[in-house]
Scaffold this motif. Structure first.
Motif, PDB file in Angstrom:
ATOM      1  N   GLY A 308     -14.930  -6.768  15.324  1.00  0.00           N
ATOM      2  CA  GLY A 308     -14.138  -5.580  15.631  1.00  0.00           C
ATOM      3  C   GLY A 308     -14.575  -4.823  16.868  1.00  0.00           C
ATOM      4  O   GLY A 308     -13.738  -4.313  17.629  1.00  0.00           O
ATOM      5  N   ARG A 311     -13.071  -5.791  20.133  1.00  0.00           N
ATOM      6  CA  ARG A 311     -11.633  -5.541  20.177  1.00  0.00           C
ATOM      7  C   ARG A 311     -11.308  -4.048  20.174  1.00  0.00           C
ATOM      8  O   ARG A 311     -10.168  -3.640  19.960  1.00  0.00           O
ATOM      9  CB  ARG A 311     -10.955  -6.239  18.991  1.00  0.00           C
ATOM     10  CG  ARG A 311     -11.061  -7.766  19.070  1.00  0.00           C
ATOM     11  CD  ARG A 311     -10.482  -8.451  17.844  1.00  0.00           C
ATOM     12  NE  ARG A 311      -9.050  -8.218  17.694  1.00  0.00           N
ATOM     13  CZ  ARG A 311      -8.098  -8.912  18.305  1.00  0.00           C
ATOM     14  NH1 ARG A 311      -8.428  -9.893  19.140  1.00  0.00           N
ATOM     15  NH2 ARG A 311      -6.820  -8.641  18.105  1.00  0.00           N
ATOM     16  N   ALA A 313     -12.484  -1.599  18.123  1.00  0.00           N
ATOM     17  CA  ALA A 313     -12.592  -0.845  16.868  1.00  0.00           C
ATOM     18  C   ALA A 313     -13.922  -0.104  16.815  1.00  0.00           C
ATOM     19  O   ALA A 313     -14.945  -0.593  17.307  1.00  0.00           O
ATOM     20  CB  ALA A 313     -12.461  -1.792  15.676  1.00  0.00           C
ATOM     21  N   GLU A 318     -10.732   0.840  11.147  1.00  0.00           N
ATOM     22  CA  GLU A 318     -10.034   0.409  12.360  1.00  0.00           C
ATOM     23  C   GLU A 318     -10.084  -1.106  12.511  1.00  0.00           C
ATOM     24  O   GLU A 318      -9.085  -1.741  12.883  1.00  0.00           O
ATOM     25  CB  GLU A 318     -10.645   1.091  13.587  1.00  0.00           C
ATOM     26  CG  GLU A 318     -10.345   2.581  13.680  1.00  0.00           C
ATOM     27  CD  GLU A 318     -11.010   3.234  14.872  1.00  0.00           C
ATOM     28  OE1 GLU A 318     -11.661   2.518  15.668  1.00  0.00           O
ATOM     29  OE2 GLU A 318     -10.899   4.464  15.015  1.00  0.00           O
ATOM     30  N   ALA A 319     -11.246  -1.701  12.242  1.00  0.00           N
ATOM     31  CA  ALA A 319     -11.352  -3.157  12.338  1.00  0.00           C
ATOM     32  C   ALA A 319     -10.490  -3.831  11.279  1.00  0.00           C
ATOM     33  O   ALA A 319      -9.828  -4.840  11.553  1.00  0.00           O
ATOM     34  CB  ALA A 319     -12.814  -3.585  12.193  1.00  0.00           C
ATOM     35  N   TYR A 320     -10.475  -3.269  10.064  1.00  0.00           N
ATOM     36  CA  TYR A 320      -9.682  -3.864   8.983  1.00  0.00           C
ATOM     37  C   TYR A 320      -8.187  -3.772   9.287  1.00  0.00           C
ATOM     38  O   TYR A 320      -7.411  -4.631   8.857  1.00  0.00           O
ATOM     39  CB  TYR A 320     -10.000  -3.170   7.666  1.00  0.00           C
ATOM     40  CG  TYR A 320      -9.300  -3.785   6.478  1.00  0.00           C
ATOM     41  CD1 TYR A 320      -9.696  -5.028   5.988  1.00  0.00           C
ATOM     42  CD2 TYR A 320      -8.236  -3.135   5.849  1.00  0.00           C
ATOM     43  CE1 TYR A 320      -9.059  -5.608   4.904  1.00  0.00           C
ATOM     44  CE2 TYR A 320      -7.588  -3.708   4.769  1.00  0.00           C
ATOM     45  CZ  TYR A 320      -7.997  -4.943   4.301  1.00  0.00           C
ATOM     46  OH  TYR A 320      -7.359  -5.513   3.236  1.00  0.00           O
ATOM     47  N   ALA A 321      -7.780  -2.767  10.041  1.00  0.00           N
ATOM     48  CA  ALA A 321      -6.362  -2.611  10.390  1.00  0.00           C
ATOM     49  C   ALA A 321      -5.904  -3.610  11.448  1.00  0.00           C
ATOM     50  O   ALA A 321      -4.693  -3.766  11.662  1.00  0.00           O
ATOM     51  CB  ALA A 321      -6.101  -1.185  10.884  1.00  0.00           C
ATOM     52  N   ASP A 322      -6.838  -4.286  12.109  1.00  0.00           N
ATOM     53  CA  ASP A 322      -6.516  -5.275  13.137  1.00  0.00           C
ATOM     54  C   ASP A 322      -6.118  -6.575  12.433  1.00  0.00           C
ATOM     55  O   ASP A 322      -6.936  -7.194  11.736  1.00  0.00           O
ATOM     56  CB  ASP A 322      -7.753  -5.497  14.020  1.00  0.00           C
ATOM     57  CG  ASP A 322      -7.498  -6.462  15.174  1.00  0.00           C
ATOM     58  OD1 ASP A 322      -6.713  -7.413  15.013  1.00  0.00           O
ATOM     59  OD2 ASP A 322      -8.112  -6.262  16.244  1.00  0.00           O
ATOM     60  N   PRO A 323      -4.875  -7.056  12.585  1.00  0.00           N
ATOM     61  CA  PRO A 323      -4.430  -8.248  11.842  1.00  0.00           C
ATOM     62  C   PRO A 323      -5.274  -9.486  12.130  1.00  0.00           C
ATOM     63  O   PRO A 323      -5.498 -10.308  11.234  1.00  0.00           O
ATOM     64  CB  PRO A 323      -2.986  -8.443  12.311  1.00  0.00           C
ATOM     65  CG  PRO A 323      -2.565  -7.118  12.844  1.00  0.00           C
ATOM     66  CD  PRO A 323      -3.794  -6.471  13.393  1.00  0.00           C
ATOM     67  N   VAL A 324      -5.742  -9.641  13.362  1.00  0.00           N
ATOM     68  CA  VAL A 324      -6.553 -10.813  13.713  1.00  0.00           C
ATOM     69  C   VAL A 324      -7.874 -10.784  12.952  1.00  0.00           C
ATOM     70  O   VAL A 324      -8.304 -11.787  12.360  1.00  0.00           O
ATOM     71  CB  VAL A 324      -6.791 -10.870  15.237  1.00  0.00           C
ATOM     72  CG1 VAL A 324      -7.782 -11.984  15.580  1.00  0.00           C
ATOM     73  CG2 VAL A 324      -5.474 -11.085  15.980  1.00  0.00           C
ATOM     74  N   VAL A 325      -8.523  -9.634  12.948  1.00  0.00           N
ATOM     75  CA  VAL A 325      -9.809  -9.496  12.264  1.00  0.00           C
ATOM     76  C   VAL A 325      -9.616  -9.623  10.753  1.00  0.00           C
ATOM     77  O   VAL A 325     -10.412 -10.273  10.064  1.00  0.00           O
ATOM     78  CB  VAL A 325     -10.468  -8.156  12.624  1.00  0.00           C
ATOM     79  CG1 VAL A 325     -11.765  -7.954  11.847  1.00  0.00           C
ATOM     80  CG2 VAL A 325     -10.739  -8.082  14.128  1.00  0.00           C
ATOM     81  N   ARG A 326      -8.547  -9.016  10.248  1.00  0.00           N
ATOM     82  CA  ARG A 326      -8.309  -9.057   8.799  1.00  0.00           C
ATOM     83  C   ARG A 326      -8.047 -10.484   8.320  1.00  0.00           C
ATOM     84  O   ARG A 326      -8.491 -10.876   7.235  1.00  0.00           O
ATOM     85  CB  ARG A 326      -7.142  -8.143   8.427  1.00  0.00           C
ATOM     86  CG  ARG A 326      -7.028  -7.916   6.927  1.00  0.00           C
ATOM     87  CD  ARG A 326      -6.112  -6.758   6.595  1.00  0.00           C
ATOM     88  NE  ARG A 326      -4.740  -6.970   7.017  1.00  0.00           N
ATOM     89  CZ  ARG A 326      -4.129  -6.295   8.001  1.00  0.00           C
ATOM     90  NH1 ARG A 326      -4.787  -5.348   8.657  1.00  0.00           N
ATOM     91  NH2 ARG A 326      -2.882  -6.542   8.321  1.00  0.00           N
TER      92      ARG A 326
END
Length: 478
Positions: A308, A311, A313, A318-326
């Protein structure tokens, strides 16, 4: 120190029966809330009071002492805050106050010693032994050896500085005073933390005094526990919010999530608080619960941090909200659940809780904080899964390998250099220097050898890490 009128107790403080080392926010969100809730329906004289000692900074002791050990706990849920005053902490001391430390642990009515330290605080080698090359460990051994030789169980002698040294110093005073049996409880992310602490304390004791080591083996039970409650560092904005909500100026509030969990395994020969009344569980085999937490929550945190931060975050949410990271996180969880010894229903419930917790944007769990000391965290969070999958005959997990590649990139880009105390991972500072000019294959070999030497000859695993490193290099601007 004078106590502010706003913080004076309305009833007598409970007697000290627990001593705790490490008064950070987590201990105040977890241990102290369980201890308070365990005695909520009892008169003060029957409750278990806690005497707390700081681990590193004396500032927390000063702030809490000015409030008679009391502070505001804020449970920050998605829909709002719930505040309450926690008052199980009845004495607060600077960790350097060796006289009070020894005096309390010498008391027979003190039945439990608890600790919240980092994984690195155990001062262990990669094999789990006491790190006798550590200068502070050597200093503590020499210091405690002199105290034993001089017969000094208390007095004004200076304090040990390491966690094993402090524990042994307290046990030394207890033996001298005939204080009797005691349980020592570890609260951290290290697997088998009670056994890990027992080993380093006993090894230090053998270096200091063989008879003392024998007394520890006979009289002290080391309890392992799995703890879970996300507790970010308190900010000035949090202090302002507490003042606005309560009308009190609080120098030491704690903000945490509503969720909490505590699972323990071990004996309490002198008794304990009724933590089970407050929701703690006591089990014969802690390993499945430790693995669930380390391989799902803690490994997830590491992935969110290292994937994250590049990117943009700043927090877990914030990191969890990123579709790629999730998407990567879900794959990491899939790899772990295939080797977790729990029922599908238990794992489904645990993952549902984690998705809700990680999405709670009102808890600002900072990725920069999570990313520190990855060399201490990743072996038990990520490499343990890779090792278990291999032993089970399952294919290499690309999601786990990806976390190692992200960590390598994080180290490579770190500002600090070897020997710089500001480096985000002091134990890996020299590795960071080597990674800066390494090609992907070499970088992967360095990382696996540093974190899991037993996997260094696993060509498939190292190649998978190398592929992930190459992918990160390709995305990094030259």
């Amino acid at each position: 120190m004078d106590v502010s009128p706003a913080w004076r107790r309305d009833e007598p403080a409970p007697p000290v029966r627990v001593v705790h080392l490490g008064l950070g926010a987590f201990a105040r969100a977890h241990l102290l809330t369980y201890t308070q809730d365990a005695g909520a329906d009892l008169p003060p004289a029957q409750r278990w009071g806690v005497a707390g000692f700081t681990g590193r900074s004396a500032r927390a002791a000063h702030d809490l002492a000015s409030q008679d050990g009391r502070y505001t706990l804020v449970e920050r849920g998605v829909d709002g805050d719930r505040t309450r005053v926690v008052d199980a902490l009845v004495e607060v001391h600077d960790g350097a106050d060796a006289t009070r430390w020894r005096a309390l642990l010498a008391r027979p009515e003190v039945a439990v010693l608890t600790l919240t330290v980092t994984e690195a605080g155990y001062r262990r080698t990669s094999t789990g032994a006491l790190d006798r090359r550590d200068a502070q460990v050597r200093d503590d051994a020499a210091l405690l050896g002199r105290y034993v030789a001089d017969g000094d169980a208390g007095g004004t002698a200076r304090a040990a500085t390491t966690a094993p040294g402090r524990v042994l110093d307290g046990l030394r005073a207890r033996r001298a005073a005939g204080g009797g049996t005691l349980a020592v409880v570890s609260l951290d992310n290290l697997p088998d933390n009670g056994d890990a602490l027992r080993r380093v304390v006993l090894e230090l004791a053998e270096d200091v005094d063989h008879d003392l080591a024998g007394w520890v083996r006979t009289h002290v039970a080391f309890v392992s526990s799995m703890v879970d409650r996300i507790t970010p560092a308190t900010t000035d904005a949090d202090r302002t919010a507490v003042r606005d909500a309560t009308g009190r100026q609080d120098a030491a509030p704690v903000v945490t999530e509503p969720f909490r969990e505590w699972v323990l395994s071990g004996r309490f020969p002198a008794g304990r608080p009724a933590w089970d009344v407050a929701g703690a569980r006591f089990v014969a085999d802690l390993a499945p619960y430790e693995h669930r937490k380390l391989w799902l929550l803690n490994a997830g945190h590491s992935l969110l941090a290292y994937a994250g931060l590049p990117r943009g975050a700043r927090t877990v949410a914030e990191a969890y909200a990123d579709p790629v990271v999730r998407t990567r996180l879900e794959e990491l969880w899939r790899e772990a659940r295939e080797v977790l010894p729990l029922t599908g229903g238990e794992l489904d419930d645990a993952l549902a809780d984690l998705r809700s917790r990680f999405a709670n944007a009102r808890i600002e769990h900072r990725l920069e904080q999570i990313a520190r000391d990855g060399s201490q965290k990743l072996p038990v969070r990520v490499l343990a899964v890779a090792r278990t999958r291999r032993d089970a005959g399952l294919p290499v997990g690309p999601a786990g390998a990806g976390v190692l590649a992200d960590w390598a990139q994080h180290l490579r880009d770190s500002v600090g250099v070897a020997g710089d105390e500001a480096h985000p991972d002091l134990a890996a500072a020299h590795l960071a220097d080597r990674l800066r000019d390494a090609d992907p294959d070499t970088a992967a070999a360095f990382v696996v050898a540093a974190l899991a030497p037993d996997l260094a000859d696993d060509r498939t695993f190292v190649a998978t890490v190398a592929g992930a490193v190459a992918a990160r290099h390709a995305l990094t601007p030259s």
